[in-house]
Design an enzyme around this catalytic site. Structure first.
Site, mmCIF file in Angstrom:
data_model
loop_
_atom_site.group_PDB
_atom_site.id
_atom_site.type_symbol
_atom_site.label_atom_id
_atom_site.label_comp_id
_atom_site.label_asym_id
_atom_site.label_seq_id
_atom_site.Cartn_x
_atom_site.Cartn_y
_atom_site.Cartn_z
ATOM 1 N N ASN A 8 1.712 91.969 104.955
ATOM 2 C CA ASN A 8 2.468 91.884 103.701
ATOM 3 C C ASN A 8 1.898 90.719 102.910
ATOM 4 O O ASN A 8 2.145 89.566 103.248
ATOM 5 C CB ASN A 8 3.956 91.669 104.048
ATOM 6 C CG ASN A 8 4.805 91.355 102.830
ATOM 7 O OD1 ASN A 8 4.361 91.524 101.697
ATOM 8 N ND2 ASN A 8 6.024 90.894 103.063
ATOM 9 N N TRP A 9 1.126 91.037 101.872
ATOM 10 C CA TRP A 9 0.467 89.975 101.102
ATOM 11 C C TRP A 9 1.449 89.260 100.177
ATOM 12 O O TRP A 9 1.111 88.245 99.595
ATOM 13 C CB TRP A 9 -0.692 90.558 100.294
ATOM 14 C CG TRP A 9 -1.929 90.840 101.116
ATOM 15 C CD1 TRP A 9 -2.020 90.855 102.491
ATOM 16 C CD2 TRP A 9 -3.252 91.120 100.631
ATOM 17 N NE1 TRP A 9 -3.307 91.127 102.876
ATOM 18 C CE2 TRP A 9 -4.089 91.302 101.754
ATOM 19 C CE3 TRP A 9 -3.806 91.252 99.356
ATOM 20 C CZ2 TRP A 9 -5.450 91.603 101.636
ATOM 21 C CZ3 TRP A 9 -5.167 91.548 99.237
ATOM 22 C CH2 TRP A 9 -5.970 91.716 100.369
ATOM 23 N N LYS A 10 2.643 89.808 100.008
ATOM 24 C CA LYS A 10 3.633 89.225 99.075
ATOM 25 C C LYS A 10 2.978 89.045 97.694
ATOM 26 O O LYS A 10 2.121 89.843 97.338
ATOM 27 C CB LYS A 10 4.191 87.920 99.642
ATOM 28 C CG LYS A 10 4.712 88.104 101.079
ATOM 29 C CD LYS A 10 5.468 86.953 101.608
ATOM 30 C CE LYS A 10 5.931 87.277 103.026
ATOM 31 N NZ LYS A 10 6.759 86.241 103.603
ATOM 32 N N HIS A 94 13.063 93.615 102.248
ATOM 33 C CA HIS A 94 12.552 92.336 102.750
ATOM 34 C C HIS A 94 13.540 91.229 102.355
ATOM 35 O O HIS A 94 14.128 91.277 101.278
ATOM 36 C CB HIS A 94 11.165 92.067 102.156
ATOM 37 C CG HIS A 94 10.483 90.904 102.813
ATOM 38 N ND1 HIS A 94 10.822 89.602 102.510
ATOM 39 C CD2 HIS A 94 9.528 90.847 103.770
ATOM 40 C CE1 HIS A 94 10.080 88.792 103.263
ATOM 41 N NE2 HIS A 94 9.295 89.519 104.039
ATOM 42 N N GLU A 96 13.132 88.405 101.219
ATOM 43 C CA GLU A 96 12.842 87.749 99.936
ATOM 44 C C GLU A 96 13.380 88.578 98.775
ATOM 45 O O GLU A 96 13.818 88.034 97.764
ATOM 46 C CB GLU A 96 11.329 87.492 99.811
ATOM 47 C CG GLU A 96 10.908 86.352 100.730
ATOM 48 C CD GLU A 96 9.479 86.415 101.243
ATOM 49 O OE1 GLU A 96 8.658 87.163 100.685
ATOM 50 O OE2 GLU A 96 9.201 85.691 102.227
ATOM 51 N N GLU A 161 13.054 90.704 111.099
ATOM 52 C CA GLU A 161 12.465 89.464 110.594
ATOM 53 C C GLU A 161 13.563 88.420 110.396
ATOM 54 O O GLU A 161 14.227 88.411 109.350
ATOM 55 C CB GLU A 161 11.777 89.708 109.249
ATOM 56 C CG GLU A 161 10.630 90.690 109.299
ATOM 57 C CD GLU A 161 9.655 90.461 108.156
ATOM 58 O OE1 GLU A 161 8.479 90.281 108.442
ATOM 59 O OE2 GLU A 161 10.082 90.433 106.996
ATOM 60 N N GLY A 167 7.527 82.375 107.328
ATOM 61 C CA GLY A 167 6.748 81.342 106.655
ATOM 62 C C GLY A 167 7.051 79.928 107.100
ATOM 63 O O GLY A 167 6.680 78.966 106.429
ATOM 64 N N SER A 199 6.320 84.431 111.117
ATOM 65 C CA SER A 199 5.369 83.462 111.684
ATOM 66 C C SER A 199 4.529 84.028 112.836
ATOM 67 O O SER A 199 4.197 83.302 113.770
ATOM 68 C CB SER A 199 6.094 82.183 112.115
ATOM 69 O OG SER A 199 6.674 81.548 110.985
ATOM 70 N N GLY A 220 3.012 88.130 107.365
ATOM 71 C CA GLY A 220 2.882 87.617 105.998
ATOM 72 C C GLY A 220 1.637 86.757 105.872
ATOM 73 O O GLY A 220 0.522 87.252 105.738
HETATM 74 P P1 PGA Z 1 5.182 85.232 107.667
HETATM 75 O O1 PGA Z 1 5.974 86.332 106.818
HETATM 76 O O2 PGA Z 1 4.302 85.963 108.639
HETATM 77 O O3 PGA Z 1 4.402 84.456 106.642
HETATM 78 O O4 PGA Z 1 6.200 84.394 108.360
HETATM 79 C C1 PGA Z 1 6.427 87.517 107.428
HETATM 80 C C2 PGA Z 1 7.074 88.403 106.400
HETATM 81 O O5 PGA Z 1 7.794 87.907 105.524
HETATM 82 O O6 PGA Z 1 6.895 89.634 106.435
#
Ligand code: PGA
Length: 237
Positions: A8-10, A94, A96, A161, A167, A199, A220
């Site tokens: 997931n490149w966000k 997600h 976010e 998650e 993150g 993470s 991510g």
């Molecule tokens: P992260 O994000 O690997 O940077 O912790 C995971 C995600 O939000 O899918």
């Protein structure tokens, strides 16, 4: 079941980032792991990624979709549009998006069903906050999110998650991951792929991916660099 490592490149990536896909392709060609690999770039790069990934095991996906097929929704993108652009998967719910856009379970479910309607596989994200875990409510919170967010029928993927692990470099213990994935498995069919996210990096992927009912990872930060992402895929022994 074939496992899935999803990136997931966000909101990261310009055209130059596609160099990482070129690099990933050669790393994958050399290693040949029997897993599905998915990259979900920002929507601006989707069609270019589809071209770059053609003929490889890398599948392409999106990070969100609107619940409607079309209409007066300025700035939104429908599942049908993403499918036409070459997406095979869509991440929905997600944390976010749940936080930044106040997306509730009922909307997440509608988006998951929209993805299915357009012929794509939704990846439905659930997970508790730090506060909820500390108060012993993690299982209740995730159970409620599943009840509200999963489509009534059809195929889907679930990603667990924990919000506090995204993150941050923090990860739950393997026992906590196993417990939660066991709970999620109890609410889903045996063929549903359950991903862990939060993470994940090359150094912890080997252990996490061996936990019972963990059928892949949603990655991510570590998906942005081909070496790191490939290191996670390569942990699949
Ligand atoms: P992260 O994000 O690997 O940077 O912790 C995971 C995600 O939000 O899918």
């Amino acid at each position: 079941m074939r496992h899935l490592i999803a990136g997931n490149w966000k909101m990261n990536g310009l055209r130059s980032s596609l160099n990482e896909i070129t690099k990933l392709k050669s790393l994958l060609a050399a290693s040949q792991r029997a897993v599905d690999v998915l990259v979900c770039p920002p929507v601006t790069l989707l069609e270019r990624l589809v071209v770059a990934a053609k003929g490889t095991v890398v599948k392409c996906g999106a990070q969100d979709c609107h619940a409607s097929a079309s209409g007066a929704h300025t700035g939104d993108v429908s599942a049908e549009m993403l499918s036409e652009a070459g997406a095979e998967f869509v991440i929905v719910g997600h944390s976010e998006r749940r936080a930044d856009h106040a997306e509730a379970d009922v909307l997440v479910k509608a988006k998951a069903e929209a993805a299915q309607r357009a012929g794509m596989m939704p990846i439905i994200c659930v997970g508790e906050t730090q506060n909820e875990r500390e108060n012993g409510r993690a299982i209740d919170v995730v159970t409620n999110q599943l009840l509200g967010s999963l489509p009534n029928s059809g195929e889907f993927v679930v990603a667990y998650e924990p919000v506090w692990a995204i993150g941050t470099g923090l990860v739950p213990t393997l026992a906590d991951i196993e417990e939660m994935h066991g709970v999620i498995r109890g609410k889903t069919a045996p063929a549903v792929r359950l991903l862990y996210g939060g993470s994940v990096k090359p150094s912890n992927a080997g252990d996490i991916l061996q936990v019972a009912n963990v059928n892949g990872a949603l990655v991510g930060g570590a998906s942005l660099k081909a070496d790191d992402f490939h290191g996670i895929i390569d942990a699949y022994k």
